[in-house]
Design a protein around this motif. Structure first.
Motif, PDB file in Angstrom:
ATOM      1  N   ALA A  27       0.831  -1.210   0.000  1.00 55.22           N
ATOM      2  CA  ALA A  27       0.000   0.000   0.000  1.00 55.22           C
ATOM      3  C   ALA A  27       0.862   1.254   0.000  1.00 55.22           C
ATOM      4  O   ALA A  27       0.615   2.193  -0.769  1.00 55.22           O
ATOM      5  N   VAL A  28       1.877   1.278   0.838  1.00 55.44           N
ATOM      6  CA  VAL A  28       2.718   2.471   0.915  1.00 55.44           C
ATOM      7  C   VAL A  28       3.605   2.590  -0.328  1.00 55.44           C
ATOM      8  O   VAL A  28       3.921   3.700  -0.761  1.00 55.44           O
ATOM      9  N   SER A  29       3.982   1.480  -0.919  1.00 55.10           N
ATOM     10  CA  SER A  29       4.783   1.530  -2.149  1.00 55.10           C
ATOM     11  C   SER A  29       4.024   2.228  -3.271  1.00 55.10           C
ATOM     12  O   SER A  29       4.592   3.050  -3.999  1.00 55.10           O
ATOM     13  N   LEU A  51      -3.126  15.981  -0.518  1.00 55.88           N
ATOM     14  CA  LEU A  51      -1.706  15.630  -0.517  1.00 55.88           C
ATOM     15  C   LEU A  51      -1.203  15.429   0.913  1.00 55.88           C
ATOM     16  O   LEU A  51      -0.453  14.485   1.190  1.00 55.88           O
ATOM     17  N   PHE A  52      -1.622  16.276   1.816  1.00 51.37           N
ATOM     18  CA  PHE A  52      -1.259  16.124   3.227  1.00 51.37           C
ATOM     19  C   PHE A  52      -1.770  14.784   3.758  1.00 51.37           C
ATOM     20  O   PHE A  52      -1.043  14.041   4.429  1.00 51.37           O
ATOM     21  N   LEU A  53      -3.016  14.456   3.456  1.00 46.02           N
ATOM     22  CA  LEU A  53      -3.596  13.190   3.928  1.00 46.02           C
ATOM     23  C   LEU A  53      -2.897  11.990   3.287  1.00 46.02           C
ATOM     24  O   LEU A  53      -2.734  10.950   3.934  1.00 46.02           O
ATOM     25  N   ALA A  54      -2.483  12.121   2.044  1.00 48.00           N
ATOM     26  CA  ALA A  54      -1.761  11.029   1.386  1.00 48.00           C
ATOM     27  C   ALA A  54      -0.443  10.765   2.106  1.00 48.00           C
ATOM     28  O   ALA A  54      -0.072   9.604   2.332  1.00 48.00           O
ATOM     29  N   ALA A  58       0.713   7.442   4.171  1.00 52.00           N
ATOM     30  CA  ALA A  58       1.973   6.754   3.873  1.00 52.00           C
ATOM     31  C   ALA A  58       2.804   6.567   5.136  1.00 52.00           C
ATOM     32  O   ALA A  58       3.354   5.480   5.375  1.00 52.00           O
ATOM     33  N   ILE A  59       2.891   7.597   5.942  1.00 55.54           N
ATOM     34  CA  ILE A  59       3.662   7.490   7.188  1.00 55.54           C
ATOM     35  C   ILE A  59       3.042   6.451   8.108  1.00 55.54           C
ATOM     36  O   ILE A  59       3.752   5.614   8.686  1.00 55.54           O
ATOM     37  N   VAL A  62       3.848   2.958   6.827  1.00 56.73           N
ATOM     38  CA  VAL A  62       5.241   2.580   7.108  1.00 56.73           C
ATOM     39  C   VAL A  62       5.360   2.128   8.563  1.00 56.73           C
ATOM     40  O   VAL A  62       5.965   1.091   8.866  1.00 56.73           O
ATOM     41  N   LEU A  63       4.782   2.906   9.478  1.00 58.47           N
ATOM     42  CA  LEU A  63       4.856   2.553  10.904  1.00 58.47           C
ATOM     43  C   LEU A  63       4.155   1.224  11.195  1.00 58.47           C
ATOM     44  O   LEU A  63       4.652   0.408  11.978  1.00 58.47           O
ATOM     45  N   LEU A  64       3.020   1.008  10.557  1.00 61.85           N
ATOM     46  CA  LEU A  64       2.312  -0.266  10.750  1.00 61.85           C
ATOM     47  C   LEU A  64       3.145  -1.430  10.212  1.00 61.85           C
ATOM     48  O   LEU A  64       3.236  -2.481  10.863  1.00 61.85           O
TER      49      LEU A  64
END
Length: 141
Positions: A27-29, A51-54, A58-59, A62-64
Motif C-alpha cells: 500500500a505504501v509503495s 496531498l497532506f492526507l496522502a 503513507a507514514i 510505514v509505521l504499521l
C-alpha cells in the motif's frame, strides 16, 4: 505457568505477521510511486488537503509495516490498523458507491475480513519468536 507455543502456532503467527507487513508495504509503495495519484483519489472521495492526507497515510502505513514486521507495539498497531482499514472501507468503498459499481461492495467486505484478522492478531499478540518486546505496553506473548 505459560502455555508452550507449538511449532505450528509459531509458524502461523509469523506468516500472519508477514502477510500484514506485505499488505502495508504494498500500500505504501503505491503511494510513494505516485503520491499525486493517491492525493487525487483522496480528493475524489471528497476529503480536504489530499496531498497532506496522502503523506499521513503513507507514514502510518510505514509505521504499521514496521510494527508488524518487528512485533514492536504489536497490539496497538493492530488496533490502529483495524480502525484505519474500517475507515478506508467506508470512505472509499462504502454504500454510496455500490450502485455505481457492484465490485465496490466486494472491496468493502474485503476490508472487514482484513479487520477480523487484525482484531484476532491484537488479541493473540505477536508471538514469542522474532518479536521485539516493549515493557511499556502489555502485549500478549
Amino acid at each position: 505457568m505459560e502455555n508452550a507455543q507449538s511449532v505450528w502456532q509459531t509458524a502461523a503467527i509469523l506468516i500472519a505477521r508477514l502477510i500484514f507487513t506485505v499488505v502495508f508495504v504494498m500500500a505504501v509503495s503505491f503511494k510513494f510511486m505516485d503520491m499525486g495519484a493517491t492525493a487525487g483519489y483522496i480528493a475524489a472521495a471528497g476529503f480536504p488537503f489530499p496531498l497532506f492526507l496522502a503523506w499521513c497515510a503513507a507514514i502510518l502505513e510505514v509505521l504499521l509495516a514496521i510494527a508488524f514486521l518487528t512485533g514492536a507495539l504489536f497490539v496497538p498497531a493492530a488496533l490502529a490498523a483495524a480502525v484505519y482499514v474500517i475507515f478506508l472501507g467506508f470512505s472509499f468503498h462504502g454504500p454510496a458507491r455500490w450502485a455505481g459499481n457492484q465490485a465496490e461492495f466486494g472491496f468493502f467486505v474485503d476490508h472487514f475480513v482484513f479487520v477480523a484478522g487484525l482484531l484476532f492478531a491484537a488479541v493473540h499478540g505477536p508471538g514469542r519468536v522474532l518479536a521485539v518486546k516493549w515493557a511499556s505496553w502489555p502485549d500478549r506473548a
